[in-house]
Design an enzyme around this catalytic site. Structure first.
Site, mmCIF file in Angstrom:
data_model
loop_
_atom_site.group_PDB
_atom_site.id
_atom_site.type_symbol
_atom_site.label_atom_id
_atom_site.label_comp_id
_atom_site.label_asym_id
_atom_site.label_seq_id
_atom_site.Cartn_x
_atom_site.Cartn_y
_atom_site.Cartn_z
ATOM 1 N N ARG A 158 32.517 -10.065 126.424
ATOM 2 C CA ARG A 158 33.515 -11.101 126.086
ATOM 3 C C ARG A 158 34.019 -10.877 124.644
ATOM 4 N NH1 ARG A 158 33.988 -14.923 121.720
ATOM 5 N NH2 ARG A 158 35.307 -16.617 122.435
ATOM 6 N N VAL A 159 35.323 -10.942 124.473
ATOM 7 C CA VAL A 159 35.917 -10.815 123.144
ATOM 8 C C VAL A 159 36.767 -12.049 122.886
ATOM 9 C CG1 VAL A 159 37.496 -9.472 121.695
ATOM 10 C CG2 VAL A 159 35.930 -8.285 123.236
ATOM 11 N N GLY A 160 36.601 -12.646 121.716
ATOM 12 C CA GLY A 160 37.394 -13.821 121.347
ATOM 13 C C GLY A 160 38.592 -13.430 120.495
ATOM 14 N N ASP A 161 39.034 -14.373 119.692
ATOM 15 C CA ASP A 161 40.248 -14.164 118.892
ATOM 16 C C ASP A 161 40.035 -13.297 117.650
ATOM 17 O OD1 ASP A 161 38.586 -16.323 117.963
ATOM 18 O OD2 ASP A 161 40.143 -16.815 116.512
ATOM 19 N N THR A 194 38.916 -19.648 112.771
ATOM 20 C CA THR A 194 37.573 -19.850 113.308
ATOM 21 C C THR A 194 37.658 -20.960 114.341
ATOM 22 O OG1 THR A 194 35.370 -20.714 112.823
ATOM 23 C CG2 THR A 194 37.109 -21.275 111.248
ATOM 24 N N TYR A 232 37.253 -21.954 118.892
ATOM 25 C CA TYR A 232 37.019 -21.514 120.267
ATOM 26 C C TYR A 232 38.024 -20.410 120.610
ATOM 27 C CZ TYR A 232 35.442 -21.843 125.036
ATOM 28 O OH TYR A 232 34.891 -21.552 126.256
ATOM 29 N N GLY A 233 37.528 -19.171 120.612
ATOM 30 C CA GLY A 233 38.376 -17.989 120.614
ATOM 31 C C GLY A 233 39.366 -17.883 121.743
ATOM 32 N N THR A 254 32.330 -18.215 112.829
ATOM 33 C CA THR A 254 33.044 -16.998 112.431
ATOM 34 C C THR A 254 33.121 -17.034 110.919
ATOM 35 O OG1 THR A 254 34.354 -16.994 114.458
ATOM 36 C CG2 THR A 254 35.335 -15.883 112.583
HETATM 37 N N1 GLY Z 1 36.336 -17.498 117.074
HETATM 38 C C1 GLY Z 1 35.296 -16.621 117.413
HETATM 39 C C2 GLY Z 1 35.187 -16.350 118.833
HETATM 40 O O1 GLY Z 1 35.580 -17.162 119.648
HETATM 41 O O2 GLY Z 1 34.684 -15.312 119.202
#
Ligand code: GLY
Length: 303
Positions: free
Chosen positions: A200-203, A222, A224-225, A172
């Site tokens: 899929r959407v992360g943080d 940055t 694991y979302g 990220t």
């Molecule tokens: N931190 C980025 C994601 O997990 O999408």
């Protein structure tokens, strides 16, 4: 007020052959943002400019250089926040957008807060942001990574990531800054995790999770979302700063919380209202660069 800025280009197990490119890319992005602050520009303009530079750099997983999802598509997420007005703009799952952070900024300046997928792309056209070509975003590195992933699995079966995969699949970019009026801002942009499930959407585009800014601090994350989302790491760091911690203490406290409650790893960058910048991580590396008024040029590092 002292001006300061810090950017990151992702955390994780960054391979040694990528060190030089990541260091240079972060330094250049910090210089871009710094020039905005030095000219008396706002923290918001500075973080947008710095993140655009990182999105344009194919060495990073955002904009050009984004990773591919299971279908081979590039779906990107971004979010931006003005700590002075507490306004937010975010987009998720957008395709064919050269600079997702600028689209997020336009969302912030509209009646909306968060737009996704086709609606966000429709909004982009309304704003005069024309779609780019898939090839403008695709890099050989990410294509080869996708081919490697899809070689063993061509289906969408629910497969839990191993701990090693959680450390390697993310990347990220982000920037946080304080301007001469003492205003703080944060911006984050990403292609997400490699070979992600479509949709899929992360943080990264979720306020309080992958980015946050208020009058105490600005944070960009940055990692694991999924873990950064459920633990709301960015907002947590801001609330530690609101309790009186400085940037270093607040960042480390938020990452300690992550380590205690999650297997996924990552890091964050933070600037507090005194102009202190810091980074915190529980991953092996975090590519970053920072600059303040005591410095003549940004310092960039991978650790
Ligand atoms: N931190 C980025 C994601 O997990 O999408």
């Amino acid at each position: 007020m002292p001006i300061a800025l810090i950017v990151h280009g992702g955390a994780g197990d960054i391979k040694e052959e990528r060190f030089e490119g990541a260091r240079t890319g972060c330094k250049e992005a910090a210089q871009v943002g710094w020039r905005v602050l030095q000219a008396g520009g706002s923290a918001l303009d500075a973080v947008e400019a710095a993140v655009r530079a990182l999105e344009d750099n194919p060495d990073f997983n955002a904009g050009r250089g984004s990773c591919l999802n299971k279908e081979g598509k590039i779906e990107m997420d971004a979010g931006i926040m003005d700590g002075h007005s507490l306004n937010v703009g975010a987009i998720a799952g957008v395709e064919l957008i050269q600079n997702p952070i600028t689209l997020a900024r336009r969302v912030m300046e509209s009646e909306h807060t968060f737009l996704i997928g086709a609606g966000a792309q429709f909004f982009a056209r309304e704003q005069g942001i024309n779609p780019c070509h898939y090839e403008d975003l695709l890099t050989e590195r990410q294509y080869q990574a996708w081919k490697h992933h899809t070689h063993s699995s061509l289906t969408y079966e629910a497969k839990t990531d191993t701990q090693q995969e959680k450390k390697q699949k993310h990347g990220t970019v982000g920037a946080v800054a304080i301007d001469s009026a003492g205003r703080l801002a944060a911006a984050t942009s990403t292609g997400g995790i490699a070979n992600k499930y479509p949709g899929r959407v992360g943080d990264s585009p979720l306020v309080g999770c992958g980015f946050y800014a208020d009058e105490h601090a600005a944070i960009s994350c940055t990692g694991y979302g999924e873990d950064f989302t459920r633990l709301m790491i960015a907002q947590r760091a801001a609330s530690y700063a609101a309790q009186g911690m400085d940037a270093r203490q607040a960042g480390e406290a938020a990452i300690n919380f992550l380590s205690k409650h999650a297997e996924g790893d990552g890091g964050l960058i933070i600037v507090d209202h005194h102009g202190n910048v810091s980074k915190a991580k529980n991953s092996k590396c975090i590519a970053h660069a920072y600059i303040n008024e005591q410095m003549t040029e940004p310092i960039a590092d991978i650790f």
